[in-house]
Design a protein around this motif. Structure first.
Motif, PDB file in Angstrom:
ATOM      1  N   ARG A  58       0.838  -1.219   0.000  1.00 44.80           N
ATOM      2  CA  ARG A  58       0.000   0.000   0.000  1.00 44.80           C
ATOM      3  C   ARG A  58       0.866   1.260   0.000  1.00 44.80           C
ATOM      4  O   ARG A  58       0.581   2.200  -0.722  1.00 44.80           O
ATOM      5  CB  ARG A  58      -0.906   0.015   1.222  1.00 44.80           C
ATOM      6  CG  ARG A  58      -2.209  -0.671   1.006  1.00 44.80           C
ATOM      7  CD  ARG A  58      -3.202  -0.261   2.112  1.00 44.80           C
ATOM      8  NE  ARG A  58      -4.161  -1.319   2.264  1.00 44.80           N
ATOM      9  CZ  ARG A  58      -4.165  -2.220   3.235  1.00 44.80           C
ATOM     10  NH1 ARG A  58      -3.268  -2.185   4.188  1.00 44.80           N
ATOM     11  NH2 ARG A  58      -5.077  -3.153   3.274  1.00 44.80           N
ATOM     12  N   LYS A  59       1.911   1.280   0.846  1.00 45.90           N
ATOM     13  CA  LYS A  59       2.786   2.460   0.924  1.00 45.90           C
ATOM     14  C   LYS A  59       3.490   2.725  -0.398  1.00 45.90           C
ATOM     15  O   LYS A  59       3.916   3.840  -0.658  1.00 45.90           O
ATOM     16  CB  LYS A  59       3.816   2.300   2.043  1.00 45.90           C
ATOM     17  CG  LYS A  59       3.247   2.500   3.407  1.00 45.90           C
ATOM     18  CD  LYS A  59       4.327   2.413   4.474  1.00 45.90           C
ATOM     19  CE  LYS A  59       3.728   2.662   5.840  1.00 45.90           C
ATOM     20  NZ  LYS A  59       4.727   2.657   6.900  1.00 45.90           N
ATOM     21  N   ASN A  60       3.624   1.688  -1.210  1.00 45.98           N
ATOM     22  CA  ASN A  60       4.261   1.844  -2.512  1.00 45.98           C
ATOM     23  C   ASN A  60       3.245   1.976  -3.638  1.00 45.98           C
ATOM     24  O   ASN A  60       3.589   1.831  -4.804  1.00 45.98           O
ATOM     25  CB  ASN A  60       5.210   0.668  -2.764  1.00 45.98           C
ATOM     26  CG  ASN A  60       6.502   0.843  -2.002  1.00 45.98           C
ATOM     27  OD1 ASN A  60       7.421   1.498  -2.481  1.00 45.98           O
ATOM     28  ND2 ASN A  60       6.575   0.304  -0.796  1.00 45.98           N
ATOM     29  N   GLY A  61       1.980   2.231  -3.290  1.00 42.63           N
ATOM     30  CA  GLY A  61       0.962   2.547  -4.282  1.00 42.63           C
ATOM     31  C   GLY A  61       0.251   1.370  -4.918  1.00 42.63           C
ATOM     32  O   GLY A  61      -0.519   1.548  -5.862  1.00 42.63           O
ATOM     33  N   THR A  62       0.466   0.175  -4.410  1.00 42.02           N
ATOM     34  CA  THR A  62      -0.178  -1.007  -4.978  1.00 42.02           C
ATOM     35  C   THR A  62      -1.618  -1.102  -4.487  1.00 42.02           C
ATOM     36  O   THR A  62      -1.883  -0.943  -3.303  1.00 42.02           O
ATOM     37  CB  THR A  62       0.584  -2.284  -4.562  1.00 42.02           C
ATOM     38  OG1 THR A  62       1.933  -2.161  -4.982  1.00 42.02           O
ATOM     39  CG2 THR A  62      -0.040  -3.527  -5.161  1.00 42.02           C
ATOM     40  N   LYS A  63      -2.536  -1.381  -5.406  1.00 40.23           N
ATOM     41  CA  LYS A  63      -3.942  -1.556  -5.044  1.00 40.23           C
ATOM     42  C   LYS A  63      -4.443  -2.977  -5.307  1.00 40.23           C
ATOM     43  O   LYS A  63      -5.416  -3.421  -4.724  1.00 40.23           O
ATOM     44  CB  LYS A  63      -4.798  -0.560  -5.810  1.00 40.23           C
ATOM     45  CG  LYS A  63      -4.542   0.877  -5.395  1.00 40.23           C
ATOM     46  CD  LYS A  63      -5.461   1.815  -6.148  1.00 40.23           C
ATOM     47  CE  LYS A  63      -5.423   3.233  -5.689  1.00 40.23           C
ATOM     48  NZ  LYS A  63      -4.253   3.912  -5.487  1.00 40.23           N
ATOM     49  N   THR A  64      -3.753  -3.695  -6.193  1.00 41.44           N
ATOM     50  CA  THR A  64      -4.111  -5.065  -6.533  1.00 41.44           C
ATOM     51  C   THR A  64      -2.889  -5.949  -6.354  1.00 41.44           C
ATOM     52  O   THR A  64      -1.802  -5.590  -6.784  1.00 41.44           O
ATOM     53  CB  THR A  64      -4.584  -5.154  -8.007  1.00 41.44           C
ATOM     54  OG1 THR A  64      -5.694  -4.285  -8.187  1.00 41.44           O
ATOM     55  CG2 THR A  64      -4.985  -6.564  -8.371  1.00 41.44           C
ATOM     56  N   VAL A  65      -3.082  -7.093  -5.706  1.00 39.02           N
ATOM     57  CA  VAL A  65      -1.988  -8.040  -5.489  1.00 39.02           C
ATOM     58  C   VAL A  65      -2.352  -9.356  -6.183  1.00 39.02           C
ATOM     59  O   VAL A  65      -3.472  -9.849  -6.045  1.00 39.02           O
ATOM     60  CB  VAL A  65      -1.752  -8.303  -3.987  1.00 39.02           C
ATOM     61  CG1 VAL A  65      -0.572  -9.243  -3.785  1.00 39.02           C
ATOM     62  CG2 VAL A  65      -1.539  -7.006  -3.240  1.00 39.02           C
ATOM     63  N   LEU A  66      -1.390  -9.889  -6.922  1.00 38.37           N
ATOM     64  CA  LEU A  66      -1.543 -11.187  -7.572  1.00 38.37           C
ATOM     65  C   LEU A  66      -0.504 -12.156  -7.027  1.00 38.37           C
ATOM     66  O   LEU A  66       0.591 -11.738  -6.642  1.00 38.37           O
ATOM     67  CB  LEU A  66      -1.351 -11.068  -9.083  1.00 38.37           C
ATOM     68  CG  LEU A  66      -2.314 -10.166  -9.850  1.00 38.37           C
ATOM     69  CD1 LEU A  66      -1.937 -10.132 -11.328  1.00 38.37           C
ATOM     70  CD2 LEU A  66      -3.749 -10.599  -9.677  1.00 38.37           C
ATOM     71  N   LEU A  67      -0.844 -13.434  -7.007  1.00 38.77           N
ATOM     72  CA  LEU A  67       0.106 -14.457  -6.604  1.00 38.77           C
ATOM     73  C   LEU A  67      -0.345 -15.795  -7.170  1.00 38.77           C
ATOM     74  O   LEU A  67      -1.485 -15.950  -7.597  1.00 38.77           O
ATOM     75  CB  LEU A  67       0.265 -14.521  -5.087  1.00 38.77           C
ATOM     76  CG  LEU A  67      -0.984 -14.744  -4.217  1.00 38.77           C
ATOM     77  CD1 LEU A  67      -1.353 -16.201  -4.127  1.00 38.77           C
ATOM     78  CD2 LEU A  67      -0.722 -14.201  -2.829  1.00 38.77           C
ATOM     79  N   THR A  68       0.595 -16.739  -7.169  1.00 38.48           N
ATOM     80  CA  THR A  68       0.284 -18.122  -7.551  1.00 38.48           C
ATOM     81  C   THR A  68       0.602 -18.985  -6.338  1.00 38.48           C
ATOM     82  O   THR A  68       1.759 -19.298  -6.084  1.00 38.48           O
ATOM     83  CB  THR A  68       1.107 -18.587  -8.776  1.00 38.48           C
ATOM     84  OG1 THR A  68       2.492 -18.425  -8.489  1.00 38.48           O
ATOM     85  CG2 THR A  68       0.740 -17.793 -10.013  1.00 38.48           C
ATOM     86  N   PRO A  69      -0.413 -19.359  -5.562  1.00 38.78           N
ATOM     87  CA  PRO A  69      -0.142 -20.113  -4.336  1.00 38.78           C
ATOM     88  C   PRO A  69       0.351 -21.519  -4.642  1.00 38.78           C
ATOM     89  O   PRO A  69       0.040 -22.097  -5.681  1.00 38.78           O
ATOM     90  CB  PRO A  69      -1.502 -20.167  -3.641  1.00 38.78           C
ATOM     91  CG  PRO A  69      -2.499 -19.979  -4.710  1.00 38.78           C
ATOM     92  CD  PRO A  69      -1.839 -19.130  -5.761  1.00 38.78           C
ATOM     93  N   ASP A  70       1.123 -22.043  -3.712  1.00 30.82           N
ATOM     94  CA  ASP A  70       1.550 -23.430  -3.815  1.00 30.82           C
ATOM     95  C   ASP A  70       0.281 -24.278  -3.840  1.00 30.82           C
ATOM     96  O   ASP A  70      -0.548 -24.187  -2.930  1.00 30.82           O
ATOM     97  CB  ASP A  70       2.416 -23.792  -2.604  1.00 30.82           C
ATOM     98  CG  ASP A  70       3.004 -25.178  -2.704  1.00 30.82           C
ATOM     99  OD1 ASP A  70       2.204 -26.140  -2.806  1.00 30.82           O
ATOM    100  OD2 ASP A  70       4.230 -25.309  -2.677  1.00 30.82           O
ATOM    101  N   PRO A  71       0.108 -25.096  -4.867  1.00 29.48           N
ATOM    102  CA  PRO A  71      -1.140 -25.846  -4.990  1.00 29.48           C
ATOM    103  C   PRO A  71      -1.368 -26.885  -3.886  1.00 29.48           C
ATOM    104  O   PRO A  71      -2.500 -27.261  -3.623  1.00 29.48           O
ATOM    105  CB  PRO A  71      -1.022 -26.525  -6.358  1.00 29.48           C
ATOM    106  CG  PRO A  71       0.428 -26.543  -6.672  1.00 29.48           C
ATOM    107  CD  PRO A  71       1.033 -25.370  -5.969  1.00 29.48           C
ATOM    108  N   LYS A  72      -0.303 -27.289  -3.205  1.00 26.21           N
ATOM    109  CA  LYS A  72      -0.454 -28.307  -2.156  1.00 26.21           C
ATOM    110  C   LYS A  72      -0.556 -27.699  -0.762  1.00 26.21           C
ATOM    111  O   LYS A  72      -1.215 -28.255   0.097  1.00 26.21           O
ATOM    112  CB  LYS A  72       0.707 -29.295  -2.208  1.00 26.21           C
ATOM    113  CG  LYS A  72       0.695 -30.118  -3.474  1.00 26.21           C
ATOM    114  CD  LYS A  72       1.747 -31.175  -3.473  1.00 26.21           C
ATOM    115  CE  LYS A  72       1.638 -31.971  -4.770  1.00 26.21           C
ATOM    116  NZ  LYS A  72       2.668 -32.972  -4.893  1.00 26.21           N
TER     117      LYS A  72
END
Length: 169
Positions: A125-139
């Motif tokens: 947030r402090k760096n201006g990000t409004k959307t976060v994406l990730l690829t979680p470990d499937p297991k």
């Protein structure tokens, strides 16, 4: 009492247990995402390359940041994040990513994952990000990230067949 340290080139040698924790985590994550089983030494070298591209992003506005959650010199967990990312999905909106996120096994299910993720969100947030994406470990990661409020986008990365999850912050 837990603390956070932002790792970068000059202070990366402080936490001697970070390298084996990172290597074991990355090796298993790559396997869980369908990748090749590589020796841990490959991932120990990878950590050095990662830290060469990080800085204390809260103060320097560097888009990549490596956060260590610890008690004194004992590593509890870490997160590698990017406040500005473009390499996960082609989108019409800017986004940040959680590249790696790990809590040491002996500290799991004790609330440390939530503590570390709250810090991640604050930094983004402090760096201006409004959307976060990730690829979680499937297991091992999907349940945790869903508890943190992430939802599947339904998109799958072709190279790893990993599902992409998203959260607005």
């Amino acid at each position: 009492m837990h603390e956070f340290t932002y790792l970068y080139r000059k202070n990366r040698r402080r936490f001697t247990q970070l390298k084996p924790l990172y290597a074991a985590y990355r090796r298993q994550t790559v396997i869980n995402h369908g990748g090749e089983d590589l020796p841990e030494r490959v991932f120990k070298r990878e950590l050095g390359r990662v830290l060469r591209h990080t800085d204390e992003c809260i103060w320097s506005n560097n888009p990549r940041c490596f956060i260590v959650l610890h008690e004194e010199d004992t590593v509890i967990g870490f997160a590698d994040i990017r406040a500005v990312s473009t390499d996960l999905l082609e989108t019409d909106y800017p986004y940040g990513t959680v590249e790696d996120f790990c809590i040491a096994e002996e500290y799991r299910n004790k609330g440390y994952g939530r503590i570390l993720y709250e810090r991640v969100e604050t930094v983004l947030r402090k760096n201006g990000t409004k959307t976060v994406l990730l690829t979680p470990d499937p297991k091992t990661g999907v349940g945790f990230w869903e508890k943190m409020g992430f939802i599947s986008t339904g998109e799958v990365l072709p190279d790893t067949e990993s599902f992409v999850y998203r959260k607005e912050i």
